[in-house]
Structure formats: structure tokens, C-alpha cells
Scaffold this active site. Sequence first.
Site, PDB file in Angstrom:
ATOM      1  N   TYR A 129      -7.917 -11.976   1.079  1.00 60.00           N
ATOM      2  CA  TYR A 129      -7.300 -13.037   1.869  1.00 60.00           C
ATOM      3  C   TYR A 129      -7.716 -14.454   1.477  1.00 60.00           C
ATOM      4  CZ  TYR A 129      -5.769  -9.155   4.708  1.00 60.00           C
ATOM      5  OH  TYR A 129      -5.195  -7.984   5.133  1.00 60.00           O
ATOM      6  N   GLY A 188      -0.648  -7.201   5.736  1.00 60.92           N
ATOM      7  CA  GLY A 188      -0.613  -8.626   6.022  1.00 60.92           C
ATOM      8  C   GLY A 188       0.717  -9.282   5.694  1.00 60.92           C
ATOM      9  N   ASN A 201      -2.231   1.558   5.256  1.00 59.44           N
ATOM     10  CA  ASN A 201      -2.213   0.459   6.214  1.00 59.44           C
ATOM     11  C   ASN A 201      -0.834   0.397   6.850  1.00 59.44           C
ATOM     12  OD1 ASN A 201      -2.126  -2.116   7.454  1.00 59.44           O
ATOM     13  ND2 ASN A 201      -3.594  -2.937   5.976  1.00 59.44           N
ATOM     14  N   SER A 217      -8.564  -3.613   6.126  1.00 61.46           N
ATOM     15  CA  SER A 217      -8.787  -4.772   5.249  1.00 61.46           C
ATOM     16  C   SER A 217     -10.149  -4.784   4.574  1.00 61.46           C
ATOM     17  CB  SER A 217      -8.589  -6.079   6.028  1.00 61.46           C
ATOM     18  OG  SER A 217      -7.232  -6.275   6.300  1.00 61.46           O
ATOM     19  N   ARG A 243       1.488   0.287   3.520  1.00 61.93           N
ATOM     20  CA  ARG A 243       0.954   0.073   2.169  1.00 61.93           C
ATOM     21  C   ARG A 243      -0.154   1.077   1.923  1.00 61.93           C
ATOM     22  NH1 ARG A 243      -2.255  -4.312   2.378  1.00 61.93           N
ATOM     23  NH2 ARG A 243      -4.058  -3.018   1.853  1.00 61.93           N
ATOM     24  N   GLU A 271     -10.064  -8.775  11.941  1.00 55.80           N
ATOM     25  CA  GLU A 271      -8.963  -9.322  11.149  1.00 55.80           C
ATOM     26  C   GLU A 271      -8.158 -10.367  11.914  1.00 55.80           C
ATOM     27  OE1 GLU A 271      -6.878  -6.110   8.834  1.00 55.80           O
ATOM     28  OE2 GLU A 271      -8.183  -4.856  10.075  1.00 55.80           O
ATOM     29  N   ASP A 277      -3.211   2.388  -0.618  1.00 57.86           N
ATOM     30  CA  ASP A 277      -4.125   1.901  -1.647  1.00 57.86           C
ATOM     31  C   ASP A 277      -4.705   3.071  -2.429  1.00 57.86           C
ATOM     32  OD1 ASP A 277      -3.682  -0.651  -0.676  1.00 57.86           O
ATOM     33  OD2 ASP A 277      -5.442  -0.626   0.626  1.00 57.86           O
ATOM     34  N   GLU A 315      -6.429   4.885   1.344  1.00 57.72           N
ATOM     35  CA  GLU A 315      -6.066   4.692   2.743  1.00 57.72           C
ATOM     36  C   GLU A 315      -4.643   4.185   2.858  1.00 57.72           C
ATOM     37  OE1 GLU A 315      -7.625   0.721   4.455  1.00 57.72           O
ATOM     38  OE2 GLU A 315      -9.185   1.396   3.061  1.00 57.72           O
TER      39      GLU A 315
END
Length: 305
Positions: free
Chosen positions: A208, A272, A268, A143, A247, A15, A249, A266
Amino acid sequence: MTKTVAVLHGGWSAEREVSLVSGKAVAAALRDRGHRVDLIDVTRDLEALLRALRPAPEVVFNALHGKGGEDGTIQGVLDMLGLPYTHSGLRPSAIAMSKPATKQVVAAVGIRTARGVVATPQQVVERHLFEPPYVVKPAEEGSSVGVRIVRANDNAPAIDLGAWHFGDALVEEYIPGRELTVGVMGDRALTVTEIAHSHAFFDYEAKYTEGHAVHTLPARVPDLVFTEAMRQALLAHRTLGCRGISRSDFRWDDTRPGAEGLVFLELNTQPGFTPISLVPEQAKHVGIGFADLCEWLLGEAACDR
């Protein structure tokens, strides 16, 4: 109050490119606020990093993503140096980077996760560990790097052993339905975003690359699903001991009644901070601009020594 801030970005994970964009955006926002900012491209050279952090900044903004920057490694270095830094500390960072460990922790507080098993790449290519369709993903990456859906009529192996360099895989049942995500800022869940995209799943490119995904916020889902996604995201954040922002998901199978179809995927710990990233977008939706979000994170920075 003006601060001297070191913004760490880059790194050596898959990433890296996203982190470079995140770091530049954060540095620009903090400079506009009057802070003295040093933008540091982090590599595997620890001595170089230590030199770059002298004289010591008042606070470190960690804009790294993936292994080395999000898994507790850099957090441990900063703890040893006694430097306050943004986002989660060593322990929650290490747990969240491991998808199997995260699933175990959140399942213990009643959050439903997809059935899954950890397997070596060789075991994944030898036979189906679930009836197709199922999902294969690196056990410790972020990601959606390396994620693949295996379908019943696929002729290709589940993993290309020559290209797979992620270690063990997590093989999970495929959850049909819609992609939802919830950002958490301190002690509040921000909102629920639904993500629609042209890819088979919300992969790295879809996340992204501008124009590859459509974000709908707030998500047009039943109130019960919306509320439950917010509750679970905040519960996961607190249970892992996260700090700052995170965050979570989810997949939502809308053929099931109520919120039964909501499945946690998951968490994070360092989402980003690119111009099209989800958490800054959610913060803006609730009235918190990008620079304000960066400033708030500086205020939340701490050292876990």
C-alpha cells in the site's frame, strides 16, 4: 440507472487506513456516474451504523477490509437488514478470513497449499515448528498484516509477544520463488500479475505504499504456470462461493518443472480499491476502467438472507 448507494469504509481493523482510501475512491467514481452516494465511516458503534443506513439505500458498496468488514460480520448485519451489498456473502467471507479454513477448502479440490500448522503465540516462541526458513502469520488477518519470515540465523523470537494481538498464528513452510496474484471478476479470471518488491516479502507496507512494489502484468511466466494460476484462482473463488470479485495470491518456485512450483497462499474476498491496488489494475489491463468495475459490482450486489 441512478441509485442511492451507501459506501462503507474505515472500520476498526488493522487495514482501516487502506479502507478509507478505497471508500473515497469508490464514492468519487460512483458520484461521477451520477449515483447518489453516502460515504459512511464504520466504527464499532452498531447503532450509529443503523442510523446512517436510514433511509435505506438501494445498494451498499462494501469497501471495508479486514476484521469486522471482510469476515462475515458486516455481511450478517446487512443480511438482517435485507440490504443488497457488493462482494461475497457471510459464509465465504468468514471462510476466506481464516487462512487455515481456506487452505482446507481449496486443498479438497486439488489446489496445492503450503504445509502449515496453527499454533498459539506461546508455542511459536517456544520452539521452531518448522525448520527455518518458515513463515509466521496471523491465522485470521488480511493484507499481510503481522507476517514474518523466520530464518535460521535470526536472533529475535519468531513472535514479539508484547506486540502480537492477532490470536493464533499460522506457521507455514517457506516457499522460495516469485509472487503471483490473480484477480477474479464473476466467472472470469482477469490476468496474472507478478509482484516484485524491495521487502523480504509482499508485506502491508509494500502493498500500500507507492513505489515499494513493481507490478508486471501480464506476468512473464511460462504459459503453463499462467494458465494454472488463472484456473486455480477461479476454482478457489467458485469453491468458496465468492461473489463479485476476489484475488488469490500464490508463490511460484521457478526451480520446479512445469506448474509444480505453484502454491496457493490465500484468497481475499474484498481486494483493495486504492489507486495502486491490484484488481483494479488487472481490470484496466483487460479493458475495464475503475468506474466500470465499481458499476459492475453494484449490478452484482445481492442479499444472502
